[in-house]
Write an enzyme that holds these catalytic residues in place. Structure first.
Site, short mmCIF file in Angstrom:
data_model
loop_
_atom_site.label_atom_id
_atom_site.label_comp_id
_atom_site.label_asym_id
_atom_site.label_seq_id
_atom_site.Cartn_x
_atom_site.Cartn_y
_atom_site.Cartn_z
N GLU B 49 -51.97 -21.77 28.66
CA GLU B 49 -52.45 -20.53 28.09
C GLU B 49 -52.31 -20.64 26.58
O GLU B 49 -51.21 -20.87 26.07
CB GLU B 49 -51.59 -19.37 28.61
N ASP B 60 -47.60 -7.47 22.06
CA ASP B 60 -46.62 -8.53 21.89
C ASP B 60 -45.35 -8.06 21.20
O ASP B 60 -45.39 -7.26 20.27
CB ASP B 60 -47.23 -9.69 21.10
#
Lengths: 400, 267
Positions: B49, B60
């Site tokens: 990924e 995030d």
């Protein structure tokens, strides 16, 4: 003009708006939408909201004919919708009350908010105190410096103010951090979003709560002058005060609607916060698709404005649509023009306006001289300027 | 059969779980990304990924935020990231690469252009955090025309009705976010995750990966016992952050090998 009825069921205003959020938060905004649609039409909720606006906020806010300023400028008459006279000193409280009432009905005891100039943070801290809720306000570290009095106000009201050090350390970064809090505490927390942007239902809901401004004005103007104004002018960052006063006037097609963005050092300089005026590319940020200031790779660029409340790279989706269909016009006022308007209102009317609202006022002062003196410009004076004393003093080279 | 599908089929035959490490493209600087990718494959990664850096990574936590900032200091763009994948593909035709990022860089490039370039570069799947199913029907079909899988997130908050909706659009695999929070958040609750994964399986035969909160061999092993794939993000990025340039490829490889053996040990 076709009947104007936005957003659609998915929260779209034409191609704008929508619900561009991470999966964890989608059920939360869905639930919010569901609950809001129930309470919006609930007579008890409406009565409670109206009661708070009247007895706690002090509504209706008056409209004031700024005669000496109009005489000084020449041409069209300038009228002010006095949102600066609301409890907490700005229009932000209208929306904060509405969302807090909703939070209470949804059983949420913790509220969070982002803030730029601090006015929405103060409004949220105020209603949290009023309703006995825990309150966390995210504020860019840069804004904490330029808006110190508001930071102190929030703390006095019992809120926790969290400085945000990431990115440009302004409003957009405060939004990012508030979203991160919400995704972590989604079950317990209600996000009181401050402007008519973000994922559906926020742009619709914040607009609905702020429409009290325009709804009052639409009744007040005929009482004062026997007709509606020729133009309604409001500053646009995210655009909540503007959509609140514009929306009820959309059907009055003879009334020009003018949104005033922050031109910073000038559109040509690139250092501004005027995505609509600069025709920025359409993009996705903070849950909605809007005109968005970005570089060629889709990274959000740092914006500049003298006023923290307008210092944001995007804008609410309904303004994007109103621009595209031509129902509203969008222009920019530079920092120095806003400051001149700020001084003029202080000296000619004894009213200290917020630097945000000074942008709207500056545009009225710019176009009034070219109009007949029987024309009427209604400026939404969205907030008072006490919070801007430090900024203005610094710009004038004065140490307080 | 897509590369992602092929890898999961092979793993299933061998009764193994996929290990999916995440790194941010361009972190610590652009020249390390392709060597890091090869290093991770050599150490036992089944699928990679690759994070596309973005100025406002709302989902995030601080670790991956800093990775994005480091990459953006080097002006790493979506175009650059596609170039890195193409370079990786010159030596590795087998390992699937999934891009993970935010909507706006893709919006700026345009859906069709992005899909075409991504396919030409050898991208196998795309996970866009802020394209929920409600806004992605068009994008999914543009990707499908280029044989690129659309990877969607499911969360603890996702209702059964939404799972049904999401799995209809998804292909490749499903990414279950193990906890309410940003990347790099606290520890996951394995029992909760097991229940939710079982309930997702009632709606789809797609492989299910679990991420968020996998911090070490023990959590990787626990997740491997209940899911088809273990996704490790912030812990990888932390290794990149804490390593000198001379050691970063070796250190990240060692971490992947450690996670690999932890996952395989239980089977």
């Amino acid at each position: 003009m076709q009947k104007y009825d936005f957003p659609d069921v998915g929260g779209h205003f034409g191609q704008y708006g929508g619900i561009y959020m991470a999966e964890t938060l989608i059920p939360a905004v869905e639930e919010l939408r569901r609950q809001y649609l129930i309470f919006r039409d609930d007579p008890e909720f409406k009565a409670e909201f109206a009661y708070e606006l009247k007895h706690y906020v002090g509504r209706p806010s008056p409209i004031y004919h700024a005669r000496r300023l109009s005489e000084y400028v020449g041409g069209a008459q300038i009228y002010l919708k006095r949102e600066d006279l609301n409890h907490t000193g700005a229009h932000k409280i209208n929306n904060a009350i509405g969302q807090a009432l909703l939070a209470r009905r949804m059983g949420k005891k913790r509220v969070i908010a982002e803030t730029g100039a601090g006015m929405h943070g103060v409004a949220t801290a105020t209603v949290a105190a009023r309703f006995g809720m825990e309150c966390i306000v995210y504020m860019g570290a840069e804004d904490i410096q330029r808006q110190a009095p508001n930071v102190f106000r929030m703390k006095l009201l019992g809120a926790t103010v969290v400085p945000v050090e990431s990115g440009s350390r302004t409003l957009k970064d405060a939004c990012n951090e508030a979203i991160r809090d919400w995704v972590t505490n989604v079950d317990s927390t209600f996000y009181i979003f401050g402007t008519a942007a973000g994922p559906h239902p926020y742009p619709m809901m914040v607009r609905d709560f702020q429409c009290v401004i325009g709804n009052e004005a639409r009744v007040q103007m005929p009482e004062m002058i026997g007709r509606q104004p020729d133009a309604v002018i409001a500053c646009v960052g995210g655009g909540s005060n503007a959509i609140g006063i514009f929306h009820p006037f959309i059907e009055h097609e003879s009334v020009r609607l003018i949104g005033v963005e922050a031109g910073g050092h000038g559109i040509g300089s690139g250092q501004h916060a005027a995505p609509l005026t600069a025709n920025a590319k359409v993009g996705v940020l903070h849950g909605n698709k809007v005109y968005l200031m970005q570089d060629e790779n889709g990274q959000i660029v740092e914006t500049h404005s003298i006023s923290a409340g307008l210092d944001y790279p995007g804008v609410g989706p309904e303004h994007c649509l109103l621009k595209d269909i031509g129902r509203a016009e969008y222009v920019a006022i530079n920092d120095d023009e806003a400051l001149l308007a700020f001084d003029a209102l202080c000296r000619f009317e004894g009213i200290i306006p917020a630097l945000e609202s000074s942008h709207a006022l500056a545009h009225a002062m710019k176009i009034a001289p070219g109009m007949d003196n029987n024309k009427v410009l209604l400026v939404n004076l969205s907030g008072r300027g006490d919070k801007d004393m430090n900024t203005v003093a610094r710009l004038k080279g004065i140490t307080l | 059969m897509s590369r992602i599908q092929a890898v999961f089929e092979q793993l299933k035959l061998a009764n193994r779980r996929a290990l999916i490490p995440f790194i941010t493209a361009g972190d610590p600087n652009p020249q390390f990304t392709v060597p890091l990718m090869h290093g991770m494959v050599a150490a036992g990664a089944d699928l990679i990924e690759l994070g596309v850096p973005f100025s406002d990574p709302m989902a995030d936590g601080p670790t991956i935020q800093r990775a994005s900032e480091r990459a953006l200091k080097h002006k790493v763009s979506l175009t650059n990231v596609l170039g890195m994948v193409a370079e990786f593909r010159r030596q590795d035709a087998r390992t699937p690469v999934v891009l993970m990022g935010y909507a706006n860089p893709i919006e700026a490039m345009g859906h069709e252009v992005f899909a075409r370039l991504a396919a030409a570069s050898g991208v196998d799947g795309v996970l866009t955090v802020d394209y929920p199913p409600e806004e992605s029907a068009g994008f999914v079909s543009v990707l499908r025309q280029q044989n690129i899988d659309s990877i969607f997130l499911l969360a603890p908050t996702t209702t059964d009705a939404r799972v049904e909706h999401v799995v209809r659009l998804a292909s490749g695999f499903i990414y279950y976010v193990s906890l309410n929070g940003v990347t790099g958040a606290a520890n996951l609750d394995v029992d909760d995750v097991a229940l939710k994964v079982a309930s997702i399986r009632r709606h789809t035969s797609l492989p299910i990966g679990v991420g968020f909160g996998v911090r070490d061999g023990a959590t990787a092993r626990a997740v491997g016992a209940i899911a088809d794939a273990v996704v490790v993000g912030s812990r990888m990025v932390q290794e990149v952050e804490n390593s000198s340039e001379a050691e970063v490829v070796a250190n990240v490889g060692r971490l992947v090998a450690e996670l690999r053996s932890a996952i395989d040990a239980q089977l």
